[in-house]
Motif scaffolding. Structure first.
Motif, PDB file in Angstrom:
ATOM      1  N   UNK B 184       0.842  -1.196   0.000  1.00 52.95           N
ATOM      2  CA  UNK B 184       0.000   0.000   0.000  1.00 52.95           C
ATOM      3  C   UNK B 184       0.878   1.248   0.000  1.00 52.95           C
ATOM      4  N   UNK B 185       0.532   2.182  -0.891  1.00 48.71           N
ATOM      5  CA  UNK B 185       1.317   3.414  -0.959  1.00 48.71           C
ATOM      6  C   UNK B 185       0.475   4.648  -0.629  1.00 48.71           C
ATOM      7  N   UNK B 186      -0.728   4.399  -0.152  1.00 50.01           N
ATOM      8  CA  UNK B 186      -1.556   5.513   0.304  1.00 50.01           C
ATOM      9  C   UNK B 186      -2.539   5.011   1.343  1.00 50.01           C
ATOM     10  N   UNK B 187      -2.703   5.779   2.421  1.00 50.71           N
ATOM     11  CA  UNK B 187      -3.665   5.423   3.463  1.00 50.71           C
ATOM     12  C   UNK B 187      -4.552   6.634   3.710  1.00 50.71           C
ATOM     13  N   UNK B 188      -5.869   6.381   3.852  1.00 52.32           N
ATOM     14  CA  UNK B 188      -6.742   7.501   4.149  1.00 52.32           C
ATOM     15  C   UNK B 188      -6.591   7.925   5.615  1.00 52.32           C
TER      16      UNK B 188
END
Lengths: 444, 444
Positions: B184-188
């Motif tokens: 994963x390269x983005x987390x909310x």
């Protein structure tokens, strides 16, 4: 007065039985309530006392029929009570009655055990004084009023002869205020149902799925919110069909009923009133129908947070109906409305639980007029004839099936927290009620 | 293979501890989870193992630091779990782990006990084979991730030196599918709060008061419904401030992530998807913010009916945030929105419980690229670099406070019911995960 103290002790005993009809785990307690009441009827001098079975909780019956030239009164009341929740808001335990400041605090105190006992004790008092009664009486107490009397309609139809009478005497409504008696001449009908909305087979993680899948609470909230418009009017198409026009005459009649917004606010701890635009509060609760959400539940409700997309949510809803509104038709309109307002990805189920038409009575009737006069010796003000917002579904059945005149003599007070924590009953009205009913029966 | 069976037995033991962080009545179980884990770290060859106190549940620490020329990895995970409710939907008891069809069923199986144990056991395996590790490692396992890590931020700031590292290794995200690894390269980000709406001091009788007084459930439903427009867009003014534009480039990147609406529907038992108009489901969960009602409650919810006008109703709400959305500002906007949409006669209280910014990572970074290659021997497809819809609030803190590169290697599967009944973890991925991590650490 010795006699009245004994009556109050009996009432306290009666109130200590948790006869909660809606909750199956209290089934034995409801029966215990019926048995206690049957015993008390016998002790009061009633004859032919019996506990009659129905499909649900039993009916308690008793009579005294030795005056063939006099009218027959059927006294109706209910010995079942509402659930006591939320328990933590009660100052004393709901089923350990406590007398404070001449009021008895217990679930069922004013609705309806305290009020029905007025009639039992009026008969006991007359029997003690005269060894007989001035009129004929039949008592019919049910254990299912708080769940909308599902078995009483067939019961009444089945026992038409046994219950036949000239007037039905009911005390399950309030006085106008402490010094102003009230005989209700209008009752709203009722329609109740449960709505369950489902969007998924499992709660989903709101991070992984949230934003792309339907949320049962969102969908439920959308449907529930669509039931009312900006002016608190019910927005279901056809809902108001059969509602009588608010004529000038009707409105001026409603206007004669004393009403104080301040008192209503105080009773409920309200910062403001809120209702259908264009109508006064007495009109809103007396001559207008309502659609009320009684409860809502869905998703995670425990301590802390749980970041889920809920799969299911539900609501309990009840309508008060007036005039010629047909509960069955109203339900169909609501079903159609829900279908039309349900966002995509949701499935909905509606389960009808209560259904009853509204009923009105003529204030000029002799049975009502004599009741009004009976109050005079014991209350400061003249009797009023309001339309009530509540529903007593069986009244319409008594009126139409038995051809009897309903007489709704109130002895409770609006402020006595019926259906809420700290329900209570003013013992002053218990004592005055007994004397009023004695005088009423003696007036025939 | 004997060794792997022993690892699975350890995992089963770990899963049998109900370390539910959100519910105070499980406090001792959370500590028991920490103690069990500390013991297992020692048995795996870690040094300086200790249980470190925080303001809430403790942190478990351990390290092995004997390769001064090699990078330092901080392995982060959480040993706390979500509540298990609704219990009746579990096929086997949530804290009596059961292995069926090479999957272990238990609360916390995939989130996050099964995934964090991959790292512990990879170290144990390397130590057993070589008596040493190819790199330096520090383990930091918290017990409050499911309640948004309220004490971990101060803890990290306080122990900056102890936790200093080159990369933070985390397995708390899913594989793309069984044969496709994902980093994963983005987390909310996240914002959560509870909203409580009050209209009266007591529940009122819906017959006597209904139609003239405010109903807390009606008012709540009106406010909740106002949060979204007809197109499932959040209708709170200013909510989307800081949300990155969905450029053609970003959208085509999102489009490369394999996605099947059918699979998503099957996973959740959905009849349809539902989300913000104009965006695909991967965009809705990956690059768009959400506002989700996680639970709602108000009025009577027991058996049967209770015809009341409820005095109070409440909802648990959480937002997923993206880009530069500021959780504090979003909360203020929501407060203003609620004030503007609250019908008269209602009072509202908002209590913030979670607050975290979104975070993004560069897929070209060496630590991420080597991790991607480590998967190659054990999975059929090449590694993908998705943006995830979930939030791991602490990642941003590790990145900014410690200057470390987060590497989010997933070994779970989206279909493993995290936060839901029948949560499970594929043991095949437990075994492959251990080998992948061994290979990854050996590649430095």
């Amino acid at each position: 007065m010795k006699k009245e103290e004994a009556y109050i002790n009996d009432l306290v005993e009666f109130l200590s039985i948790p006869s909660i009809s809606t909750d199956a785990s209290y089934k034995n307690d409801v029966r215990r309530g019926a048995e206690w009441l049957a015993e008390d009827l016998k002790n009061s001098g009633l004859e032919n006392v019996e506990i009659l079975e129905t499909g649900g909780h039993p009916v308690v019956y008793g009579d005294w029929l030795h005056k063939p030239d006099k009218p027959v009164f059927l006294v109706y009341g209910h010995y079942d009570v509402q659930p006591a929740e939320p328990l933590d808001l009660w100052e004393s335990s709901p089923f350990e009655p406590e007398i404070r400041d001449d009021k008895v605090y217990a679930r069922g105190a004013t609705d309806d055990k305290g009020q029905l006992m007025i009639h039992v004790k009026a008969v006991a008092s007359l029997m003690e004084k005269h060894g007989e009664l001035p009129v004929n009486v039949k008592f019919c107490f049910e254990g299912e009023e708080e769940i909308a009397s599902p078995n009483l309609v067939p019961f009444v139809k089945q026992h038409k002869e046994k219950l036949s009478c000239d007037a039905v005497l009911v005390s399950d409504t309030p006085l106008m205020d402490k010094e102003t008696p009230a005989i209700v001449t209008g009752l709203r009908g009722a329609l109740a149902f449960e709505m369950t909305l489902t969007t998924a087979s499992v709660d989903l993680h709101s991070g992984a799925y949230g934003g792309a899948v339907p949320n049962a609470v969102h969908h439920l909230v959308r449907v529930l919110d669509s039931f009312h418009d900006e002016n608190a009017k019910v927005a279901v198409e056809g809902f108001y069909e059969g509602v009588p026009e608010a004529t000038e005459e009707l409105r001026s009649e409603m206007g004669r009923i004393p009403f104080s917004a301040e008192t209503m606010k105080q009773e409920g701890g309200l910062s403001d009133l809120y209702g259908e635009e264009g109508f006064t509060p007495p009109e809103q609760t007396g001559i207008r129908p309502t659609l009320e959400i009684n409860g809502v539940t869905g998703g995670y409700q425990g301590a802390g947070m749980k970041t889920i997309v809920p799969k299911e949510a539900s609501a309990k809803i009840s309508c008060r109906l007036v005039g010629d509104q047909n509960p069955g038709k109203v339900f169909e309109r609501i079903e159609r409305h829900v279908e039309n307002h349900l966002p995509r990805g949701g499935a909905v189920r509606l389960d009808k639980t209560i259904e009853a038409r509204a009923v009105t009575m003529d204030a000029d009737n002799e049975f009502i007029q004599k009741a009004a006069r009976a109050y005079d010796d014991f209350y400061g003000n003249r009797t009023l004839f309001p339309k009530e917002g509540g529903s007593i579904p069986i009244i319409e059945v008594f009126k139409n099936e038995l051809g009897a005149q309903p007489v709704l003599m109130g002895f409770g007070l609006q402020s006595e927290n019926m259906h809420a924590p700290n329900e209570h009953f003013h013992l002053e009205n218990f004592r005055r009620g007994i004397r009023t009913v004695e005088k009423y029966l003696e007036s025939f």
